[in-house]
Design a protein around this motif. Structure first.
Motif, PDB file in Angstrom:
ATOM      1  N   GLU A 259     -41.029   1.087 -41.071  1.00 20.64           N
ATOM      2  CA  GLU A 259     -41.144  -0.268 -41.593  1.00 20.64           C
ATOM      3  C   GLU A 259     -40.338  -1.248 -40.724  1.00 20.64           C
ATOM      4  OE1 GLU A 259     -41.733   0.961 -46.312  1.00 20.64           O
ATOM      5  OE2 GLU A 259     -39.759   0.327 -45.541  1.00 20.64           O
ATOM      6  N   TYR A 260     -39.169  -0.835 -40.279  1.00 18.50           N
ATOM      7  CA  TYR A 260     -38.406  -1.691 -39.374  1.00 18.50           C
ATOM      8  C   TYR A 260     -39.130  -1.872 -38.046  1.00 18.50           C
ATOM      9  CZ  TYR A 260     -34.189  -1.855 -42.302  1.00 18.50           C
ATOM     10  OH  TYR A 260     -33.289  -2.106 -43.314  1.00 18.50           O
TER      11      TYR A 260
ATOM     12  N   PHE B  87     -51.513   1.497 -65.568  1.00 16.11           N
ATOM     13  CA  PHE B  87     -50.820   0.439 -64.825  1.00 16.11           C
ATOM     14  C   PHE B  87     -49.406   0.823 -64.401  1.00 16.11           C
ATOM     15  CE2 PHE B  87     -54.144  -1.828 -67.068  1.00 16.11           C
ATOM     16  CZ  PHE B  87     -54.609  -2.706 -66.101  1.00 16.11           C
ATOM     17  N   GLU B  88     -48.945   2.012 -64.808  1.00 14.99           N
ATOM     18  CA  GLU B  88     -47.611   2.439 -64.422  1.00 14.99           C
ATOM     19  C   GLU B  88     -47.556   2.717 -62.917  1.00 14.99           C
ATOM     20  OE1 GLU B  88     -44.290   5.458 -66.296  1.00 14.99           O
ATOM     21  OE2 GLU B  88     -46.363   6.137 -66.108  1.00 14.99           O
ATOM     22  N   SER B  89     -46.450   2.346 -62.306  1.00 11.84           N
ATOM     23  CA  SER B  89     -46.203   2.503 -60.859  1.00 11.84           C
ATOM     24  C   SER B  89     -47.181   1.711 -59.995  1.00 11.84           C
ATOM     25  CB  SER B  89     -46.256   3.982 -60.452  1.00 11.84           C
ATOM     26  OG  SER B  89     -47.586   4.487 -60.490  1.00 11.84           O
ATOM     27  N   LEU B  90     -47.905   0.772 -60.631  1.00 10.59           N
ATOM     28  CA  LEU B  90     -48.824  -0.052 -59.846  1.00 10.59           C
ATOM     29  C   LEU B  90     -48.049  -1.020 -58.951  1.00 10.59           C
ATOM     30  CD1 LEU B  90     -51.864  -0.476 -59.458  1.00 10.59           C
ATOM     31  CD2 LEU B  90     -51.761  -2.286 -61.166  1.00 10.59           C
ATOM     32  N   GLY B  91     -46.908  -1.478 -59.440  1.00  9.01           N
ATOM     33  CA  GLY B  91     -46.088  -2.378 -58.614  1.00  9.01           C
ATOM     34  C   GLY B  91     -45.620  -1.705 -57.331  1.00  9.01           C
ATOM     35  N   TYR B  92     -45.250  -0.433 -57.438  1.00  5.21           N
ATOM     36  CA  TYR B  92     -44.820   0.298 -56.240  1.00  5.21           C
ATOM     37  C   TYR B  92     -45.979   0.397 -55.258  1.00  5.21           C
ATOM     38  CZ  TYR B  92     -42.906   3.979 -53.287  1.00  5.21           C
ATOM     39  OH  TYR B  92     -42.462   4.697 -52.211  1.00  5.21           O
ATOM     40  N   LEU B  93     -47.183   0.656 -55.751  1.00  2.00           N
ATOM     41  CA  LEU B  93     -48.336   0.764 -54.862  1.00  2.00           C
ATOM     42  C   LEU B  93     -48.634  -0.574 -54.207  1.00  2.00           C
ATOM     43  CD1 LEU B  93     -50.747   2.420 -53.779  1.00  2.00           C
ATOM     44  CD2 LEU B  93     -52.039   1.627 -55.773  1.00  2.00           C
ATOM     45  N   VAL B  94     -48.599  -1.655 -54.991  1.00  2.00           N
ATOM     46  CA  VAL B  94     -48.873  -2.982 -54.420  1.00  2.00           C
ATOM     47  C   VAL B  94     -47.832  -3.317 -53.365  1.00  2.00           C
ATOM     48  CG1 VAL B  94     -48.976  -5.435 -54.960  1.00  2.00           C
ATOM     49  CG2 VAL B  94     -50.079  -3.788 -56.461  1.00  2.00           C
ATOM     50  N   ALA B  95     -46.566  -3.023 -53.662  1.00  2.00           N
ATOM     51  CA  ALA B  95     -45.510  -3.280 -52.678  1.00  2.00           C
ATOM     52  C   ALA B  95     -45.739  -2.457 -51.411  1.00  2.00           C
ATOM     53  CB  ALA B  95     -44.143  -2.957 -53.293  1.00  2.00           C
ATOM     54  N   SER B  96     -46.153  -1.212 -51.600  1.00  2.00           N
ATOM     55  CA  SER B  96     -46.415  -0.360 -50.432  1.00  2.00           C
ATOM     56  C   SER B  96     -47.589  -0.888 -49.626  1.00  2.00           C
ATOM     57  CB  SER B  96     -46.683   1.070 -50.880  1.00  2.00           C
ATOM     58  OG  SER B  96     -45.572   1.601 -51.573  1.00  2.00           O
ATOM     59  N   ILE B  97     -48.637  -1.361 -50.326  1.00  3.92           N
ATOM     60  CA  ILE B  97     -49.802  -1.900 -49.609  1.00  3.92           C
ATOM     61  C   ILE B  97     -49.402  -3.132 -48.811  1.00  3.92           C
ATOM     62  CG2 ILE B  97     -52.066  -2.962 -49.917  1.00  3.92           C
ATOM     63  CD1 ILE B  97     -52.437  -1.214 -52.393  1.00  3.92           C
ATOM     64  N   ILE B  98     -48.650  -4.024 -49.460  1.00 10.73           N
ATOM     65  CA  ILE B  98     -48.270  -5.266 -48.783  1.00 10.73           C
ATOM     66  C   ILE B  98     -47.347  -4.973 -47.599  1.00 10.73           C
ATOM     67  CG2 ILE B  98     -47.012  -7.424 -49.092  1.00 10.73           C
ATOM     68  CD1 ILE B  98     -48.055  -7.542 -51.921  1.00 10.73           C
ATOM     69  N   MET B  99     -46.419  -4.060 -47.804  1.00  4.25           N
ATOM     70  CA  MET B  99     -45.507  -3.723 -46.709  1.00  4.25           C
ATOM     71  C   MET B  99     -46.239  -2.995 -45.592  1.00  4.25           C
ATOM     72  SD  MET B  99     -42.227  -2.568 -48.999  1.00  4.25           S
ATOM     73  CE  MET B  99     -41.236  -2.038 -47.605  1.00  4.25           C
ATOM     74  N   ASN B 100     -47.177  -2.138 -45.944  1.00  2.22           N
ATOM     75  CA  ASN B 100     -47.946  -1.423 -44.912  1.00  2.22           C
ATOM     76  C   ASN B 100     -48.914  -2.350 -44.191  1.00  2.22           C
ATOM     77  OD1 ASN B 100     -48.860   1.303 -43.773  1.00  2.22           O
ATOM     78  ND2 ASN B 100     -50.788   0.448 -44.543  1.00  2.22           N
TER      79      ASN B 100
ATOM     80  N   MET C  17     -56.104  -5.803 -48.936  1.00  4.80           N
ATOM     81  CA  MET C  17     -56.325  -5.555 -47.508  1.00  4.80           C
ATOM     82  C   MET C  17     -56.821  -6.804 -46.776  1.00  4.80           C
ATOM     83  SD  MET C  17     -55.202  -2.609 -46.974  1.00  4.80           S
ATOM     84  CE  MET C  17     -55.722  -2.477 -45.273  1.00  4.80           C
ATOM     85  N   PRO C  18     -57.725  -7.604 -47.364  1.00  4.54           N
ATOM     86  CA  PRO C  18     -58.105  -8.843 -46.662  1.00  4.54           C
ATOM     87  C   PRO C  18     -56.964  -9.847 -46.575  1.00  4.54           C
ATOM     88  CG  PRO C  18     -59.780  -8.210 -48.243  1.00  4.54           C
ATOM     89  CD  PRO C  18     -58.585  -7.339 -48.502  1.00  4.54           C
ATOM     90  N   VAL C  19     -55.970  -9.736 -47.445  1.00  6.03           N
ATOM     91  CA  VAL C  19     -54.852 -10.672 -47.396  1.00  6.03           C
ATOM     92  C   VAL C  19     -54.171 -10.607 -46.040  1.00  6.03           C
ATOM     93  CG1 VAL C  19     -52.570 -11.171 -48.369  1.00  6.03           C
ATOM     94  CG2 VAL C  19     -54.487 -10.658 -49.873  1.00  6.03           C
ATOM     95  N   ALA C  20     -54.019  -9.409 -45.509  1.00  3.42           N
ATOM     96  CA  ALA C  20     -53.350  -9.270 -44.207  1.00  3.42           C
ATOM     97  C   ALA C  20     -54.328  -9.376 -43.044  1.00  3.42           C
ATOM     98  CB  ALA C  20     -52.621  -7.933 -44.152  1.00  3.42           C
ATOM     99  N   LYS C  21     -55.555  -8.933 -43.242  1.00  7.60           N
ATOM    100  CA  LYS C  21     -56.497  -8.849 -42.122  1.00  7.60           C
ATOM    101  C   LYS C  21     -57.250 -10.142 -41.886  1.00  7.60           C
ATOM    102  CE  LYS C  21     -57.243  -3.870 -42.523  1.00  7.60           C
ATOM    103  NZ  LYS C  21     -58.231  -2.781 -42.696  1.00  7.60           N
ATOM    104  N   GLN C  22     -57.447 -10.948 -42.924  1.00  8.45           N
ATOM    105  CA  GLN C  22     -58.321 -12.103 -42.781  1.00  8.45           C
ATOM    106  C   GLN C  22     -57.588 -13.441 -42.956  1.00  8.45           C
ATOM    107  OE1 GLN C  22     -61.483 -11.493 -45.572  1.00  8.45           O
ATOM    108  NE2 GLN C  22     -62.439  -9.822 -44.391  1.00  8.45           N
ATOM    109  N   SER C  23     -56.455 -13.444 -43.586  1.00 12.75           N
ATOM    110  CA  SER C  23     -55.765 -14.706 -43.841  1.00 12.75           C
ATOM    111  C   SER C  23     -54.883 -15.098 -42.655  1.00 12.75           C
ATOM    112  CB  SER C  23     -54.912 -14.588 -45.109  1.00 12.75           C
ATOM    113  OG  SER C  23     -55.732 -14.334 -46.207  1.00 12.75           O
TER     114      SER C  23
END
Length: 955
Positions: free
Chosen positions: A916-917, A833-846, A785-791
């Motif tokens: 998303e678009y 750790f299963e489906s963690l990539g989907y969650l990370v992708a969703s967080i980054i996209m959101n 979350m700080p990646v998008a909000k603070q960087s």
């Protein structure tokens, strides 16, 4: 006249009086007929007829005489011989009578002289009889020795009693027999003692059947010397038949005692033990020593029973081999074998006492003076066994140790001035360079010496030692005295107690031995078990690192578990198993032990919950980390448990669920739903996740993983135990006889409590796994979350490195991967750790909605962030995280113009959602200030139309 018959005149047999009267009547009728005839002719005719009949009769008579001439001659000759002898006998009698008259006349003349001669003859005859008796009495000692040598006690008894009676009667005045009289009187008293000794030998030695097979197996054919030699010699001397098992003792109630006792001198009296005992009792009756014998039997019951224990103990010791093994090892199985041997012999002794009592009742009815009964025998057996158990169960030392209190502050009248007095300078101590006190050899040697000294002196020569009083010393102990010995002997002891109660006609539990056992178990053993278990569990669960210490690899291999378990859990499980074994060993107290198990489980459950709260609680107001709150939330927990990834962890009928129950699209939809729930709760524009609401220490996550693995393993073992109790309870409801069930049915309330505790452990284990599953995802939100909000993504060209928070996330994920891979099973690690990539992708996209602006350098930086995370997750899950490729492709759309994006959507279809678009175009508008809001709205409307058109075409 024609009716006259002459046949009877020729018969050899004499006519009976009735037949004679018939003949006379017939003749009289002929006479009357002749007299009544009217004329002469009629009489002549009648006469002619009679004469004709007479001639015919005479003719028949002549024929009969001719036919029986020889027999008639023999009869006449015999008659003449008899008549001659009768005449001769009459003449002889007449002559004897005359001679007697003559003798009578002569005897009257010499009456006094004849009287004197008759008296002399009687005196001589008496003297001869007495001399014969004296000669016979002189041979009595030799005859007595011969009878005793062959154990013909009845003949020996009758002989000595009769001879002593004669010596005290007709021969009492013979001075030459005084020494013999004294000797035989002494022999009679000695015979009484011999008979009692022989009777005791029959009761306590020869009546014992061969030892059980299990005991013979341990003996291994070794010779038993010393005390057991008497037993072996006695068995070898049973008789020529070689019979070692006194079969008649097996059914004592069916044995009938002979009323007339007869002793066969041509047979071995010991061939029939029942008859031999009958002979011994009869001999005592002949000696008039029944009261003394009964009193002696009563006095010798307890010493003889103790001697049986002593012989059996030494036999066990000699059978197991070296005495050193018994001196330092606690092996209660030897005590069990000793008791099996002793119980077997006590049964034989009791059977023999029944036979003795039957013989006593047959011979004489005692008026309650000295008579004993079987209750006396069984009472002595119980008393001897109680003394034995007091020794082997160490009742005195165990009871006293439970009452000892710590003496740390009990020092009397301490002088406080000592602490302030001037002290002399202490001499310098000699410092040893090295010592061997802690070496394995020294420790084992010291332990052996201490145990051996305690074993020899601590218990063997204490007051009241039944074995020590017999002078047999420490060799009589077959194992160390300890209260725990009750576990090995309880079941056979209870069976023997039931036999005693049946024999004594007592109600169940009314025997003194049962009272002792009950008192020992309830007042001593249960308390000791509770203290031991409590001490062991407290040592394992109390302390700062109690729930962090795990078992070593050796223990892990022995338990057959794939991942380390908590030492405290293994210790509790070991104590539970010991208590479970006690339920099998002492089935009468199964409910008490099960209550103890439930208490232990409650305490450990509270300890685990306290440890869990210590990890997830970060404030005094009982505030918990986010993952812990969500794991406890019913809705979220129910949703997570409904996912296929969770259900695949649960065994179904011994096999795991097939992971192909859902298609990839369905799995993506479920993962999307999970991600939406997490994003909706954790992604907000207001604030970031505070650090105290996550678990920052990976060691705590290791602890949670260890707690999960330990409690899941522990709950599985408890389930097996609970099912065994349920099956035992259900079986006992169908089968009334509890002989086949090791554990009697326990109370339903206790079983319900146990099942509730099992569920508590299972729930806590599942909560720990859910906590880890959620905690990893919360960490992703915390760092991303700080990646998008603070960087800054609109910076200079040289700012192309991944964001620091991304690097921190990778480092955090790697640390968690390292910890959890060692603590969790592979399938559970995969679940984390299963489906963690989907969650990370969703967080980054959101998170694109939180970016203020972005340029090409920012796009490259975001793509590097995604690539760095993708590489790390690929190393963790060992699968390419394609969902992050999807996220990278999403951010790469920012390189294009929004119109180009709309053209691509209309040509190729949408690859992302409408939202998303929209967020993408909004970021493009923020990043390019020249773009008007109206243009953005037009593009959004066109976007909606294009997507709806594509959806309609797809339908």
């Amino acid at each position: 006249m024609a009716s006259v018959e002459v046949g009877p005149m020729t018969e050899k047999k004499h006519n009976t009086p009735a037949k004679t009267r018939e003949t006379s009547g017939f003749l009289m009728s002929i006479v009357r007929t002749l007299s009544a005839s009217a004329d002469y002719e009629q009489r002549e005719k009648e006469k002619s007829r009679i004469e004709k009949a007479y001639r015919e009769s005479d003719k028949k008579l002549v024929e009969h005489v001719t036919d029986n001439h020889k027999d008639l001659n023999k009869i006449l000759q015999g008659f003449s011989g008899i008549s001659k002898r009768i005449n001769e006998s009459r003449e002889k009698i007449r002559k004897i009578k005359n001679d007697l008259n003559s003798c009578k006349a002569l005897l009257h003349c010499k009456r006094d002289e004849l009287r004197r001669l008759w008296i002399d003859g009687v005196e001589q005859k008496t003297i001869v009889v007495l001399l014969d008796q004296i000669e016979q009495i002189k041979e009595v000692p030799d005859q007595l020795d011969a009878f005793l040598a062959k154990k013909h006690y009845l003949h020996a008894t009758e002989l000595v009693v009769n001879v002593v009676a004669k010596l005290g009667g007709p021969l009492s005045g013979v001075e030459a027999l005084r020494d013999l009289r004294a000797e035989l009187t002494t022999r009679r008293e000695q015979l009484h003692e011999i008979l009692i000794d022989e009777l005791n030998k029959q009761i306590y030695i020869l009546s014992v059947t061969p030892l059980p097979q299990s005991f013979q197996r341990i003996g291994s054919g070794r010779k038993i010397e010393g005390v057991t030699k008497q037993l072996g010699d006695a068995k070898r001397n049973r008789g020529a038949s070689g019979r070692e098992s006194p079969v008649p003792f097996q059914n004592v109630e069916e044995i009938e005692i002979e009323q007339d006792v007869k002793e066969d001198l041509n047979s071995d009296p010991q061939e029939n033990p029942t008859k031999f005992i009958n002979i011994i009792v009869e001999s005592l009756f002949v000696l008039k020593k029944i009261p003394e014998a009964v009193e002696t039997i009563k006095l010798k019951i307890q010493p003889e029973l103790a001697a049986i224990i002593a012989r059996s103990s030494l036999q066990v010791v000699e059978s197991v081999g070296q005495q050193g093994e018994l001196s330092h090892q606690n092996q209660p199985r030897y005590l069990l074998e000793l008791l099996q041997c002793v119980f077997h012999q006590f049964r034989c002794v009791a059977n023999t006492h029944k036979i003795v009592l039957k013989n006593l009742r047959k011979i004489i009815v005692m008026r309650g003076e000295l008579m004993y009964d079987m209750k006396d025998v069984w009472s002595k057996i119980q008393a001897v066994l109680e003394l034995l158990f007091r020794e082997y169960l160490d009742v005195q030392n165990t009871a006293s140790s439970r009452q000892q209190a710590p003496t740390s502050f009990d020092a009397p009248s301490t002088d406080i001035g000592v602490y302030f007095a001037k002290k002399k300078p202490a001499k310098p101590k000699k410092v040893s360079m090295f010592r061997f006190d802690a070496s394995i050899h020294a420790l084992s040697t010291n332990s052996y010496v201490a145990d051996n000294r305690q074993f020899e002196l601590g218990h063997l020569f204490g007051a009241g030692s039944i074995l020590g009083e017999m002078g047999l010393g420490k060799h009589q102990f077959v194992c160390k005295p300890a209260a725990n010995n009750i576990t090995a002997i309880f079941k056979p002891l209870q069976r023997f107690i039931k036999e005693i109660e049946v024999a004594m006609d007592l109600s169940p539990g009314a025997s003194s031995l049962q009272a002792f056992v009950t008192d020992f178990v309830q007042n001593i053993f249960l308390g000791q078990v509770h203290y031991t278990v409590s001490t062991s569990i407290n040592a394992a669960t109390k302390g700062f690192d109690a729930l962090r210490n795990v078992i070593d690899h050796k223990t892990q291999k022995e338990l057959g578990v794939p991942r380390p378990l908590l030492q405290s859990t293994v210790t509790v499980d070991r104590n539970i198993q010991e208590l479970r074994e006690l339920m099998f060993d002492l089935p009468d107290y199964a409910d008490q032990f099960l209550n103890m198990i439930c208490n232990v489980l409650r305490d450990y459950r509270d300890t685990c919950h306290s440890a869990y709260r210590g990890i997830v609680q970060y404030d005094s107001d009982e505030k918990r980390v986010i993952s812990a709150m969500w794991a406890k939330d019913e809705d979220i927990s129910r949703f997570l448990r409904s996912l296929p990834s969770w259900r695949s962890l649960q065994p179904s009928e011994g096999q795991e669920l097939n992971r192909n129950v859902c298609s990839e699209e369905e799995m993506r939809a479920l993962n999307s739903k999970e991600a939406v729930i997490l994003i909706s709760n954790l992604s907000s524009a207001d604030s970031l996740i505070p650090q105290q609401e996550i678990i920052t220490d990976v060691t705590q996550m290791r602890t949670v993983a260890n707690v999960h693995e330990s409690l899941a393993w522990f709950a599985g073992r408890l389930k097996v135990f609970s099912r065994s109790l349920l099956s035992s309870a259900s079986t006992s409801l169908v089968v009334s006889d509890q002989q086949g069930s090791d554990i009697p049915p326990v109370s339903a309330k206790t079983l319900e409590s146990l099942n509730g505790l099992v569920k508590d452990f299972q729930d806590l284990a599942e909560i720990c796994l859910l906590l880890l599953h959620l905690e990893v995802r919360v960490h992703c939100f915390y760092f991303l979350m700080p990646v998008a909000k603070q960087s800054n993504y609109a910076g200079a060209i040289d700012d192309l490195d991944p964001d620091s928070n991304v690097l921190k996330l990778n480092k955090d994920l790697s640390a968690m991967e390292e910890v959890l891979s060692q603590s969790l099973q592979p399938k559970k690690f995969k679940y984390i750790f299963e489906s963690l990539g989907y969650l990370v992708a969703s967080i980054i996209m959101n998170s694109i909605q939180f970016l203020k602006k972005i340029n090409e350098n920012g796009i490259k930086k975001m793509c590097r962030n995604i690539f760095a995370i993708q590489q790390n997750l690929t190393n963790i899950t060992m699968t390419r995280e394609s969902d992050l490729d999807h996220a990278r492709q999403y951010y790469e759309l920012l390189y294009l113009n929004p119109d180009d994006i709309l053209t691509s959507i209309s040509e190729k279809g949408p690859h992302f959602t409408e939202l998303e678009y929209c967020q993408l175009m909004q970021l493009h508008q923020r990043s390019h200030p020249g773009v008007k809001v109206s243009q953005l709205e037009a593009r959004l409307c066109r976007l909606k139309e294009v997507i709806e058109k594509g959806q309609n075409e797809a339908v």
